[in-house]
Design an enzyme around this catalytic site. Structure first.
Site, PDB file in Angstrom:
ATOM      1  N   ALA A 112       0.802  -1.229   0.000  1.00  0.00           N
ATOM      2  CA  ALA A 112       0.000   0.000   0.000  1.00  0.00           C
ATOM      3  C   ALA A 112       0.833   1.276   0.000  1.00  0.00           C
ATOM      4  CB  ALA A 112      -0.929   0.003   1.218  1.00  0.00           C
ATOM      5  N   GLY A 151       2.226   3.389  -5.740  1.00  0.00           N
ATOM      6  CA  GLY A 151       1.612   2.860  -6.952  1.00  0.00           C
ATOM      7  C   GLY A 151       0.146   2.515  -6.823  1.00  0.00           C
ATOM      8  N   ARG A 194       6.264  -2.830   3.412  1.00  0.00           N
ATOM      9  CA  ARG A 194       7.545  -2.894   4.124  1.00  0.00           C
ATOM     10  C   ARG A 194       8.014  -1.515   4.586  1.00  0.00           C
ATOM     11  NH1 ARG A 194      11.037  -6.178  -0.189  1.00  0.00           N
ATOM     12  NH2 ARG A 194       9.884  -4.720  -1.512  1.00  0.00           N
ATOM     13  N   ASP A 236       6.212  -7.666   5.545  1.00  0.00           N
ATOM     14  CA  ASP A 236       6.819  -8.261   4.357  1.00  0.00           C
ATOM     15  C   ASP A 236       6.028  -9.522   4.035  1.00  0.00           C
ATOM     16  OD1 ASP A 236       8.340  -9.446   2.379  1.00  0.00           O
ATOM     17  OD2 ASP A 236      10.229  -9.410   3.502  1.00  0.00           O
ATOM     18  N   SER A 264      -1.993  -9.167 -14.010  1.00  0.00           N
ATOM     19  CA  SER A 264      -1.306  -8.438 -15.077  1.00  0.00           C
ATOM     20  C   SER A 264      -1.671  -9.059 -16.409  1.00  0.00           C
ATOM     21  CB  SER A 264       0.208  -8.500 -14.875  1.00  0.00           C
ATOM     22  OG  SER A 264       0.903  -8.001 -16.002  1.00  0.00           O
ATOM     23  N   TYR A 281       8.547 -13.571 -14.493  1.00  0.00           N
ATOM     24  CA  TYR A 281       7.501 -12.636 -14.065  1.00  0.00           C
ATOM     25  C   TYR A 281       6.158 -13.050 -14.652  1.00  0.00           C
ATOM     26  CZ  TYR A 281       4.600  -8.523 -13.562  1.00  0.00           C
ATOM     27  OH  TYR A 281       3.545  -7.692 -13.266  1.00  0.00           O
ATOM     28  N   PRO A 318      -3.944  -5.390 -15.313  1.00  0.00           N
ATOM     29  CA  PRO A 318      -3.620  -4.248 -16.163  1.00  0.00           C
ATOM     30  C   PRO A 318      -2.501  -4.532 -17.164  1.00  0.00           C
ATOM     31  CG  PRO A 318      -3.201  -3.797 -13.816  1.00  0.00           C
ATOM     32  CD  PRO A 318      -3.355  -5.260 -13.984  1.00  0.00           C
ATOM     33  N   VAL A 332       1.133   0.328 -16.742  1.00  0.00           N
ATOM     34  CA  VAL A 332       0.745   1.297 -15.723  1.00  0.00           C
ATOM     35  C   VAL A 332       2.003   2.012 -15.264  1.00  0.00           C
ATOM     36  CG1 VAL A 332      -0.439   1.679 -13.531  1.00  0.00           C
ATOM     37  CG2 VAL A 332      -0.981  -0.353 -14.899  1.00  0.00           C
TER      38      VAL A 332
END
Length: 256
Positions: free
Chosen positions: A11, A14, A35, A61, A141, A154, A184, A187
């Site tokens: 949070a 981004g 973190r 974390d 994503s 990824y 998305p 971004v």
């Protein structure tokens, strides 16, 4: 969303930060986890000032299973009934052919994007089932739908997020718990800065010549998912900039 408790991971910046802002504006009570505690405290002060939001900050974390279980199982009583979980924490490291990839980068992506999501969900979900109320929203994503060159691991982690979202929806059939994924395309956040380890010049080229999505664009969609009537579940939403047609095809205007 008035007075509903919303937990957002990642949070501090981004998409996660943008989600905190739109849910605060909607009247939610926020548990913000990340973190970087200093950033969380700054954000919480802004939300309290601008929206009179109730905010609980957690230095967390998501890769640390013991920390996740301990922290989330010991929430103060007024904060235990989490209504919406937004699994936003995630990252990408590097952009290399698999044969040239860094195993440390692979482990960091898998630990954060897949295992971290699992640790948090596994800890929060039983309470939702017991209360017969809740919504899990995963931030995926386009990379989970379309693999692109040098994105191997990824893309694999985001494909895992997509599969876990589908599996979770199947496992929760017969309960009122809703499950969504918001996936998305490009971004503009700190995503590319993190991928290229602070090489901002390289990060800027990712968005050069086009108009990318913003964190707020994604947050608005997440809020839309969370505020549908209880009988409506938005399983999967893919959104991309108008300048993007696929994971690999974008229109870039020449710089003036």
């Amino acid at each position: 969303m008035q007075n509903q408790i919303v937990l957002i991971t990642g949070a501090s910046s981004g998409i996660g930060k943008a989600c905190a802002e739109v849910f605060a504006e909607a009247g939610a009570k926020l548990i913000l986890a990340a973190r970087r505690r200093d950033r969380l405290d700054t954000l919480a002060a802004e939300l309290q000032k601008n929206y009179q939001a109730e905010v609980l900050c957690l230095e967390l974390d998501v890769c640390d299973r013991a920390q996740v279980e301990t922290t989330l199982s010991k929430l103060p009583n007024p904060w235990q009934n989490i209504a919406v979980l937004i699994n936003n924490a995630g990252l990408s490291r590097g952009l290399n052919k698999l044969q040239d990839g860094s195993i440390q980068d692979w482990e960091e992506m898998i630990d954060t994007n897949v295992k971290g999501l699992l640790y948090v969900t596994r800890t929060v979900l039983p309470g939702m089932v017991e209360r017969q109320q809740g919504h899990v929203i995963n931030i995926g994503s386009i990379a989970g739908h379309q693999t692109y060159p040098n994105g191997n691991v990824y893309c694999a982690t985001k494909a895992a997020v997509r599969a876990l979202t589908e599996g979770l929806k199947l496992d929760l059939v017969g309960t009122p718990i809703r499950v969504s994924t918001v996936d998305p395309g490009l971004v503009e956040t700190e995503f590319s800065d993190v991928r290229f380890r602070g090489d901002r010049d390289r990060a800027k080229t990712v968005y050069q010549g086009l108009t990318p999505l913003t964190g707020r664009d994604i947050a608005d969609v997440v809020l839309f998912c969370a505020t549908r009537p209880p009988h409506v579940n938005l399983n999967e939403i893919i959104l991309m900039p108008t300048d993007q047609a696929s994971a690999t095809l974008v229109h870039r205007r020449p710089s003036v």
